[in-house]
Design an enzyme around this catalytic site. Sequence first.
Site, PDB file in Angstrom:
ATOM      1  N   ARG A   1       4.645 -10.238   2.340  1.00 42.20           N
ATOM      2  CA  ARG A   1       4.417  -8.832   2.684  1.00 42.20           C
ATOM      3  C   ARG A   1       3.076  -8.646   3.392  1.00 42.20           C
ATOM      4  NH1 ARG A   1       4.201  -3.818  -1.660  1.00 42.20           N
ATOM      5  NH2 ARG A   1       3.432  -2.206  -0.233  1.00 42.20           N
TER       6      ARG A   1
ATOM      7  N   ASN B   1      14.040  -3.708  -0.797  1.00 36.75           N
ATOM      8  CA  ASN B   1      13.785  -3.178   0.550  1.00 36.75           C
ATOM      9  C   ASN B   1      14.032  -4.216   1.634  1.00 36.75           C
ATOM     10  OD1 ASN B   1      12.978  -0.439   0.446  1.00 36.75           O
ATOM     11  ND2 ASN B   1      11.133  -1.075  -0.673  1.00 36.75           N
TER      12      ASN B   1
ATOM     13  N   CYS C   1      16.425   4.467  -3.705  1.00 36.33           N
ATOM     14  CA  CYS C   1      15.000   4.609  -3.378  1.00 36.33           C
ATOM     15  C   CYS C   1      14.427   5.722  -4.228  1.00 36.33           C
ATOM     16  CB  CYS C   1      14.860   4.947  -1.903  1.00 36.33           C
ATOM     17  SG  CYS C   1      13.162   5.267  -1.423  1.00 36.33           S
TER      18      CYS C   1
ATOM     19  N   HIS D   1      13.895   6.027   3.749  1.00 42.34           N
ATOM     20  CA  HIS D   1      12.529   6.171   4.287  1.00 42.34           C
ATOM     21  C   HIS D   1      12.538   6.946   5.607  1.00 42.34           C
ATOM     22  CE1 HIS D   1      10.736   2.695   1.668  1.00 42.34           C
ATOM     23  NE2 HIS D   1      11.399   3.611   0.975  1.00 42.34           N
TER      24      HIS D   1
ATOM     25  N   TYR E   1       7.202   8.786   4.568  1.00 48.03           N
ATOM     26  CA  TYR E   1       7.249   7.739   5.597  1.00 48.03           C
ATOM     27  C   TYR E   1       7.274   8.306   7.017  1.00 48.03           C
ATOM     28  CZ  TYR E   1       7.722   4.145   2.089  1.00 48.03           C
ATOM     29  OH  TYR E   1       7.471   3.300   1.045  1.00 48.03           O
TER      30      TYR E   1
HETATM   31  P1  NAD Z   1       7.798  -8.776  -6.592  1.00 50.08           P
HETATM   32  O1  NAD Z   1       7.016  -9.428  -5.538  1.00 50.08           O
HETATM   33  O2  NAD Z   1       7.193  -8.592  -7.925  1.00 50.08           O
HETATM   34  O3  NAD Z   1       9.180  -9.555  -6.747  1.00 50.08           O
HETATM   35  C1  NAD Z   1      10.031  -9.338  -7.845  1.00 50.08           C
HETATM   36  C2  NAD Z   1      10.622 -10.649  -8.288  1.00 50.08           C
HETATM   37  O4  NAD Z   1      11.540 -11.145  -7.316  1.00 50.08           O
HETATM   38  C3  NAD Z   1       9.570 -11.757  -8.480  1.00 50.08           C
HETATM   39  O5  NAD Z   1       9.468 -12.086  -9.821  1.00 50.08           O
HETATM   40  C4  NAD Z   1      10.072 -12.868  -7.590  1.00 50.08           C
HETATM   41  O6  NAD Z   1       9.872 -14.146  -8.143  1.00 50.08           O
HETATM   42  C5  NAD Z   1      11.528 -12.542  -7.456  1.00 50.08           C
HETATM   43  N1  NAD Z   1      12.267 -13.176  -6.356  1.00 50.08           N
HETATM   44  C6  NAD Z   1      11.811 -13.571  -5.155  1.00 50.08           C
HETATM   45  N2  NAD Z   1      12.813 -14.111  -4.438  1.00 50.08           N
HETATM   46  C7  NAD Z   1      13.926 -14.043  -5.213  1.00 50.08           C
HETATM   47  C8  NAD Z   1      15.268 -14.440  -5.035  1.00 50.08           C
HETATM   48  N3  NAD Z   1      15.681 -15.013  -3.916  1.00 50.08           N
HETATM   49  N4  NAD Z   1      16.142 -14.214  -6.052  1.00 50.08           N
HETATM   50  C9  NAD Z   1      15.730 -13.647  -7.196  1.00 50.08           C
HETATM   51  N5  NAD Z   1      14.474 -13.241  -7.408  1.00 50.08           N
HETATM   52  C10 NAD Z   1      13.582 -13.453  -6.438  1.00 50.08           C
HETATM   53  O7  NAD Z   1       8.326  -7.404  -5.993  1.00 50.08           O
HETATM   54  P2  NAD Z   1       8.216  -5.902  -6.508  1.00 50.08           P
HETATM   55  O8  NAD Z   1       6.950  -5.342  -6.019  1.00 50.08           O
HETATM   56  O9  NAD Z   1       8.567  -5.818  -7.918  1.00 50.08           O
HETATM   57  O10 NAD Z   1       9.366  -5.254  -5.644  1.00 50.08           O
HETATM   58  C11 NAD Z   1      10.672  -5.765  -5.730  1.00 50.08           C
HETATM   59  C12 NAD Z   1      11.530  -5.213  -4.629  1.00 50.08           C
HETATM   60  O11 NAD Z   1      11.755  -3.842  -4.828  1.00 50.08           O
HETATM   61  C13 NAD Z   1      10.910  -5.339  -3.231  1.00 50.08           C
HETATM   62  O12 NAD Z   1      11.901  -5.687  -2.302  1.00 50.08           O
HETATM   63  C14 NAD Z   1      10.372  -3.968  -2.967  1.00 50.08           C
HETATM   64  O13 NAD Z   1      10.287  -3.677  -1.608  1.00 50.08           O
HETATM   65  C15 NAD Z   1      11.421  -3.135  -3.659  1.00 50.08           C
HETATM   66  N6  NAD Z   1      11.020  -1.778  -3.995  1.00 50.08           N
HETATM   67  C16 NAD Z   1      11.888  -0.823  -3.645  1.00 50.08           C
HETATM   68  C17 NAD Z   1      11.608   0.490  -3.886  1.00 50.08           C
HETATM   69  C18 NAD Z   1      12.592   1.509  -3.423  1.00 50.08           C
HETATM   70  O14 NAD Z   1      12.283   2.676  -3.372  1.00 50.08           O
HETATM   71  N7  NAD Z   1      13.825   1.116  -3.059  1.00 50.08           N
HETATM   72  C19 NAD Z   1      10.412   0.833  -4.539  1.00 50.08           C
HETATM   73  C20 NAD Z   1       9.537  -0.174  -4.925  1.00 50.08           C
HETATM   74  C21 NAD Z   1       9.857  -1.497  -4.647  1.00 50.08           C
HETATM   75  C1  G6P Z   2       7.667   3.524  -2.321  1.00 52.37           C
HETATM   76  C2  G6P Z   2       9.030   3.228  -1.791  1.00 52.37           C
HETATM   77  C3  G6P Z   2       9.373   1.836  -1.876  1.00 52.37           C
HETATM   78  C4  G6P Z   2       8.191   1.041  -1.461  1.00 52.37           C
HETATM   79  C5  G6P Z   2       7.191   1.152  -2.540  1.00 52.37           C
HETATM   80  C6  G6P Z   2       5.913   0.441  -2.268  1.00 52.37           C
HETATM   81  O1  G6P Z   2       7.659   4.555  -3.111  1.00 52.37           O
HETATM   82  O2  G6P Z   2      10.053   4.095  -2.051  1.00 52.37           O
HETATM   83  O3  G6P Z   2      10.535   1.569  -1.176  1.00 52.37           O
HETATM   84  O4  G6P Z   2       8.504  -0.272  -1.215  1.00 52.37           O
HETATM   85  O5  G6P Z   2       7.010   2.453  -2.964  1.00 52.37           O
HETATM   86  O6  G6P Z   2       5.147   0.432  -3.424  1.00 52.37           O
HETATM   87  P1  G6P Z   2       3.952  -0.577  -3.601  1.00 52.37           P
HETATM   88  O7  G6P Z   2       3.271  -0.153  -4.834  1.00 52.37           O
HETATM   89  O8  G6P Z   2       4.601  -1.932  -3.681  1.00 52.37           O
HETATM   90  O9  G6P Z   2       3.123  -0.460  -2.369  1.00 52.37           O
HETATM   91 MN    MN Z   3      11.923   3.292  -1.100  1.00 44.75          MN
END
Ligand code: NAD
Ligand code: G6P
Ligand code: MN
Length: 434
Positions: free
Chosen positions: A93, A147, A169, A199, A254
């Site tokens: 990232r 994401n 989301c 977003h 966003y």
């Molecule tokens: P993170 O970096 O903590 O990753 C979460 C876990 O995924 C880690 O423990 C990692 O080892 C694991 N991982 C990596 N590759 C993998 C694979 N191929 N299979 C299974 N597990 C795997 O990430 P995070 O900050 O917890 O965020 C997780 C995801 O959620 C990200 O893609 C982030 O963008 C997304 N997210 C989405 C929203 C939303 O609104 N949709 C909000 C926040 C985060």
């Molecule tokens: C937002 C979004 C997520 C985004 C995240 C980032 O609220 O909805 O899709 O990836 O927060 O949060 P972070 O704490 O990882 O910057």
């Molecule tokens: Mn989101």
Amino acid sequence: RLKIATIGGGSSYTPELVEGLIQRYHELPVGELWLVDVPEGKEKLEIVGALAKRMVEKAGVPIDIHLTLDRRRALEGADFVTTQFRVGGLEARAKDERIPLKYGVIGQETNGPGGLFKGLRTIPVILDIIRDMEEWCPDAWLINFTNPAGMVTEAVLRYTKQEKVVGLCNVPIGMRMGVAKLLGVGADRVHIDFAGLNHMVFGLHVYLDGNDVTERVIDLIANPDRSGVTMKNIVDLGWEPDFLKGLNVLPCPYHRYYFQTDKMLAEELEAAKTKGTRAEVVQQLEKELFELYKDPNLAIKPPQLEQRGGAYYSDAACSLISSIYNDKRDIQPVNTRNNGAIASIPAESAVEVNCVITKDGPKPIAVGDLPVAVRGLVQQIKSFERVAAEAAVTGDYQTALVAMTINPLVPSDTVAKQILDEMLEAHKEYLPQF
Ligand code: NAD
Ligand code: G6P
Ligand code: MN
């Protein structure tokens, strides 16, 4: 009782999900929660998994928590599969955020070149998960939080037979809570008609106790002395009041990247020099969170998790799962197949729109067309998502270059190619299709 498998179980967001399941146990009887990760995530999985076990024990709720690196075992017989993984971790990232900045382009995890590359890394893994689901839990729902959630949902709908997929989301719930705070009322009294893409969603109308208060809310957000509605990961620079009043719909946080590109870029450049990009800030935050999670006396979701942008995601995820399971037919904004709900977006594409949530999934509520002022941008981002998804699936270089170039945050074909080449090299470990 239900079985849920959570892929990326080592995420620091897992306590959110566990808290949501505990709170809803009376209506959503989950017997097993399987947290799955990859070998690189084993340590995080064990720490957060131990906290999850303490949380259910303290709450006195009989959910069995299983930790595993064996995805198929976790998927076997699951009713719901949730995904929250990050291919390449926060290091990848940080590259998504820093490389575009060198070319004077916004560096962000779901927008511009960063969004493209997160999609290129993520979509092959999602397709792989779906192949496993076809074999091990063909009737399960896939609730994708990973994401770029809109692009991922688009790819699943276009390139697989998985119909039971919902993209999720926390931005819509964040906007609703933000608006409620501005109005000084409880969020349950506020309803927003959401429509657009992930977003890239707009609040077309805002209601308080059923009365249309859109203009009042826009006035409040346009007031430069009032803090606007944003997420923890997006700086709130305020809006040009006359722009917002002229637009007359609620932008999501966003949209700042598109309507305030110069100011947002300046902010990012400054941050990159001082406190670090968001990924770098989050790396530090995550360290602190995992230190807390290790405390054997901690058995609740610590409030510090609210510093992450994804705060309150459990509300969104657990209410969605519960409404599907219980056929609640309540209204929730999710990413699903458009089916004509937004007139100017292809029927088969993914959109983020209010839906009636039934046991057969989300039924999108028709909004007609989007206001002309925002319609074009939404269509352009949809084209970007489609071309990007195609590039992710095929690994075709020219398709990836087209995706990069048509993104509104990228200034030209030449700059697009430079960024593409540098990012393909930087991320090659996670891009087997190229
Ligand atoms: P993170 O970096 O903590 O990753 C979460 C876990 O995924 C880690 O423990 C990692 O080892 C694991 N991982 C990596 N590759 C993998 C694979 N191929 N299979 C299974 N597990 C795997 O990430 P995070 O900050 O917890 O965020 C997780 C995801 O959620 C990200 O893609 C982030 O963008 C997304 N997210 C989405 C929203 C939303 O609104 N949709 C909000 C926040 C985060
Ligand atoms: C937002 C979004 C997520 C985004 C995240 C980032 O609220 O909805 O899709 O990836 O927060 O949060 P972070 O704490 O990882 O910057
Ligand atoms: Mn989101």
